[in-house]
Structure formats: C-alpha cells, structure tokens
Design an enzyme around this catalytic site. Sequence first.
Site, mmCIF file in Angstrom:
data_model
loop_
_atom_site.group_PDB
_atom_site.id
_atom_site.type_symbol
_atom_site.label_atom_id
_atom_site.label_comp_id
_atom_site.label_asym_id
_atom_site.label_seq_id
_atom_site.Cartn_x
_atom_site.Cartn_y
_atom_site.Cartn_z
ATOM 1 N N GLY A 75 1.251 -0.760 0.068
ATOM 2 C CA GLY A 75 -0.061 -0.099 0.316
ATOM 3 C C GLY A 75 0.774 0.986 0.039
ATOM 4 O O GLY A 75 1.868 1.526 0.259
ATOM 5 N N SER A 113 0.070 1.983 11.367
ATOM 6 C CA SER A 113 1.446 2.803 11.759
ATOM 7 C C SER A 113 1.130 3.958 13.334
ATOM 8 O O SER A 113 -0.472 3.496 13.499
ATOM 9 C CB SER A 113 0.605 3.544 10.769
ATOM 10 O OG SER A 113 1.788 5.242 10.050
ATOM 11 N N ASN A 114 2.155 4.649 13.559
ATOM 12 C CA ASN A 114 2.351 4.867 14.581
ATOM 13 C C ASN A 114 1.147 6.089 14.382
ATOM 14 O O ASN A 114 0.481 6.872 14.736
ATOM 15 C CB ASN A 114 3.507 5.640 15.312
ATOM 16 C CG ASN A 114 4.096 6.804 13.975
ATOM 17 O OD1 ASN A 114 3.974 7.487 13.902
ATOM 18 N ND2 ASN A 114 5.462 5.762 13.323
ATOM 19 N N TYR A 138 -3.266 8.784 4.993
ATOM 20 C CA TYR A 138 -2.680 7.852 5.699
ATOM 21 C C TYR A 138 -2.591 7.441 7.195
ATOM 22 O O TYR A 138 -3.019 5.934 7.027
ATOM 23 C CB TYR A 138 -1.036 8.490 5.616
ATOM 24 C CG TYR A 138 0.026 6.977 5.927
ATOM 25 C CD1 TYR A 138 -0.064 5.757 5.160
ATOM 26 C CD2 TYR A 138 0.275 6.699 7.305
ATOM 27 C CE1 TYR A 138 0.215 4.757 5.328
ATOM 28 C CE2 TYR A 138 1.804 5.946 7.583
ATOM 29 C CZ TYR A 138 1.435 5.060 6.141
ATOM 30 O OH TYR A 138 2.063 3.731 7.193
#
Length: 271
Positions: A75, A113-114, A138
């Site tokens: 992605g 993700s963070n 994102y």
Amino acid sequence: MTKPFKRILFTGAAGGLGRRLRPHLGQFADVVRLADLVPIADAQPHEEIVQCDLADRDAVMAMCEGVDAILHFGGVSTEVEFAPIMQANILGMANLYEAVHKRGIRRVIFASSNHTMGMYKTTDVVDAAMPPRADGYYGLSKVFGESLSRYYWDRFGIETVCIRIGYCFPEASNHRQLATWLSLDDMVELLRRSLLTPRVGHTITFGISDNDGKWWDDRHARFLAYRPKDSSRQFTDAVLASGVDKSDDMNDITLKFQGGVFLTHGPKYKP
C-alpha cells in the site's frame, strides 16, 4: 529443519522496509511469496514472485491462493492525496480480507502505523485502548485497516496482529526518532512473535525498540512476549550534539504532536 508455515505471503516486498525485511523471512516458511505493484527481481529458491494491484479484487484473490499466513506491508506508505491511499490502503485492504476469508487463511500481520495516533501530544503516553487520532489520510487508512481486521475477527475468527510501526530506519537523527525508533532486528522479532504466538485474536501492538522516553505503552500486547534487544540510546549523543529540535516552542506542530512532520503535509493544521 521444519518451518512454522509452508507458504507465507509478503505484500509490499519492493518497498523500502519490504526490501530490508525480505532476506529475513525465509526462517518462517518453506516458501515466501513476494508481492508488490511493481516488478520484483532476483527470486531466491524459496521465493515466489507475484505482481499485484491491491485494488484489483481478482488479482488479490489469486495472490492469496495456497497461503497459510500473510504479512501485509503493501500500500501507500506516505501522506499523499486521498485517491491513491483510498485505492491501495482502503479498497486494497477490503480486497485482501475478503480473499483471506474465502481462502481460509487464519492469520494476518498488518503493518499499521504510529500515524493512527499522530494527533496525540508528545507529552501523552498512548496505549492501544485509547481512541485513534490519525494525523492525515495515511493514518486514517490505517485506522480503517485496524477496524476492518477487527470486523473479520469478530465475524469470522480471522486473527490479526496490527503493528503500529514506529521509525524503522537504520539510525535515529532527531528527538522524535529517538522516541519511536525500531531496529530491523527488533522488527523481525516482533514479526516472529506475532506469527508464532498460539492465540492472538485481534491485537494492536506498538513496533518500537527499548527506547528511553517512549510515548507508547504496550500493556495490551504483553502476551506476545516481544522483548526488544536494541535501543535508540546509541544515537542520543549524536542527536544532542547536532542541535536538531533545539526549539522548545510547543506551537511548532512537529514538536507538539506525535505525528511529527506528517502534520506539515496535506491540509493545514488549525489549532
């Protein structure tokens, strides 16, 4: 030596982190199927190569055939306009989990993700039970992925470990990176624990090494028994000597919020 899986699928194999992880995955399976939107070269004897657009439902279904477990790192991995993120990270995620369900695959390791939590302040300590606060499109797409994988666990019993990956690069060069750094060896160990722990249900864990000043509390994933061996302490003196992030101005959004420079992308922040 008998390996844990006959065949695993690794999406995003041509990406920056994918290229670094690729040599370490043979320990997990007899065959590692590598997939990406772009061509991948130099297949090793234990590797298979698949070129796949995650937005193509039929192609994703074919990609997942004969797979025992999936490491989903594919992605868009940066903050860009919404359209490509929607195609790869949202539609692509929906296609992947539908294929996982129909192919009878029982476990997925999802590279979250963070940036799902990027609008928390750098003075906050965050855990997986706290509401997501994404810092951009994102991060929002990764929140969607975490929620979708939760749905497939609740409805169909498909286990997923969502890894909120920190800063997984060779060196940390500023204070945010010191707090969020994840060594490659620790990343591989976290993958090992995520794949081999007998029961994981739906788990969110933070991908981070044993750093000082951590922003993330991983209490809800302790049962994975992940024990990082590395730390960003080795970079602290160089970061301090460089004078980077000298400002303590908390009106600077890259210092105020955990999302850092991702907050300088996309729509302008308004306090």
